[in-house]
Design an enzyme around this catalytic site. Structure first.
Site, PDB file in Angstrom:
ATOM      1  N   ASP A   7       0.850  -1.196   0.000  1.00  0.00           N
ATOM      2  CA  ASP A   7       0.000   0.000   0.000  1.00  0.00           C
ATOM      3  C   ASP A   7       0.880   1.238   0.000  1.00  0.00           C
ATOM      4  OD1 ASP A   7      -2.564   1.303   0.046  1.00  0.00           O
ATOM      5  OD2 ASP A   7      -2.151   1.853   2.122  1.00  0.00           O
ATOM      6  N   GLU A   9       0.672   5.737   0.430  1.00  0.00           N
ATOM      7  CA  GLU A   9      -0.042   6.993   0.634  1.00  0.00           C
ATOM      8  C   GLU A   9       0.664   8.059  -0.192  1.00  0.00           C
ATOM      9  OE1 GLU A   9      -2.864   7.167   2.029  1.00  0.00           O
ATOM     10  OE2 GLU A   9      -2.852   5.173   2.955  1.00  0.00           O
TER      11      GLU A   9
END
Length: 235
Positions: A7, A9
């Site tokens: 993941d 950001e």
């Protein structure tokens, strides 16, 4: 079977418009279960973080001051990823940002054939339903109460639990192992028992009594006719 949950950001939604990665996390799975091996880095994006992005993930420029720039972590990230399949929720988004960062760092992009999109898997399983990470956690009974903001390492750990459920909710091989163990137990019991046949042979008097009983109780018995010419015997 080694796989990686990944993941990121970012400062925004479009790497082609100059948005950058500010956090990247990866969690190792073996046979769908986390091993404890984790990669997690905060990154200096070399640009301002818009307020709307901060509202999503909580990071400000001050949080990332002094952190490494993305080219400084590429070699370590690539080594952790190895050649394993990479699972991400809305994977094209994360791969698009990684492609841009790798290109800036002079590294080849990740092979898209390694990409597994858990969002696409969820849409196949739950068509027409909300399939965000939060929605899947609620639907599958996974505790996401600590997810007050987007966080790459937390999201990886939650996605690891979601992905396990999407893949059937159990570790591959458990059913086969249980079946084999049960089969071995049956074979062991059979081997331990000495089977000695004990045939029952009726006496002539018992056979005569049985025949007389059938003749009085069963009229026109088919087994007393041809081709059943022999006197019936007690099994």
């Amino acid at each position: 079977m080694r796989q990686i949950i990944l993941d990121t950001e970012t400062t925004g939604l479009d790497p082609l418009q100059g948005d950058r990665i500010i956090e990247v996390a990866a969690v190792e799975l073996v046979n769908l279960l986390p091993t404890g091996a984790v990669f997690h880095r905060l990154v200096d994006p070399q640009r301002d973080i818009p307020a709307e992005a901060t509202r999503i993930h909580g990071f400000t420029n001050g949080d990332l001051a002094g952190k490494p720039r993305f080219p400084e972590i590429i070699a370590e990230l690539v080594a952790f990823l190895g050649d394993s399949p990479i699972i991400a929720h809305n994977a094209p988004f994360d791969f698009g940002f990684l492609d841009a960062e790798f290109r800036r760092g002079g590294a080849p992009p990740l092979d898209r054939s390694r990409m597994i999109d858990s969002l696409a898997l969820a849409k196949q399983r739950y068509p027409g339903m909300p399939n965000s990470l939060d929605a899947l956690c609620r639907r599958l009974g996974i505790d996401n109460s600590m997810r007050t903001a987007h966080n790459a390492i937390l999201d990886c750990r939650l996605l690891a639990e979601v992905y396990l459920e999407l893949m059937g909710g159990k570790q591959p091989g458990f059913d086969l192992a249980a079946a084999l163990a049960s089969q071995r137990q049956v074979i062991a019991v059979q081997d331990a028992i000495a089977w000695t046949p004990h045939p029952i042979e009726p006496t002539e008097a018992q056979v005569a009594a049985h025949t007389a009983f059938l003749q009085t109780k069963v009229k026109d018995a088919a087994w007393l006719k041809q081709p059943f010419a022999e006197t019936p015997r007690v099994p």
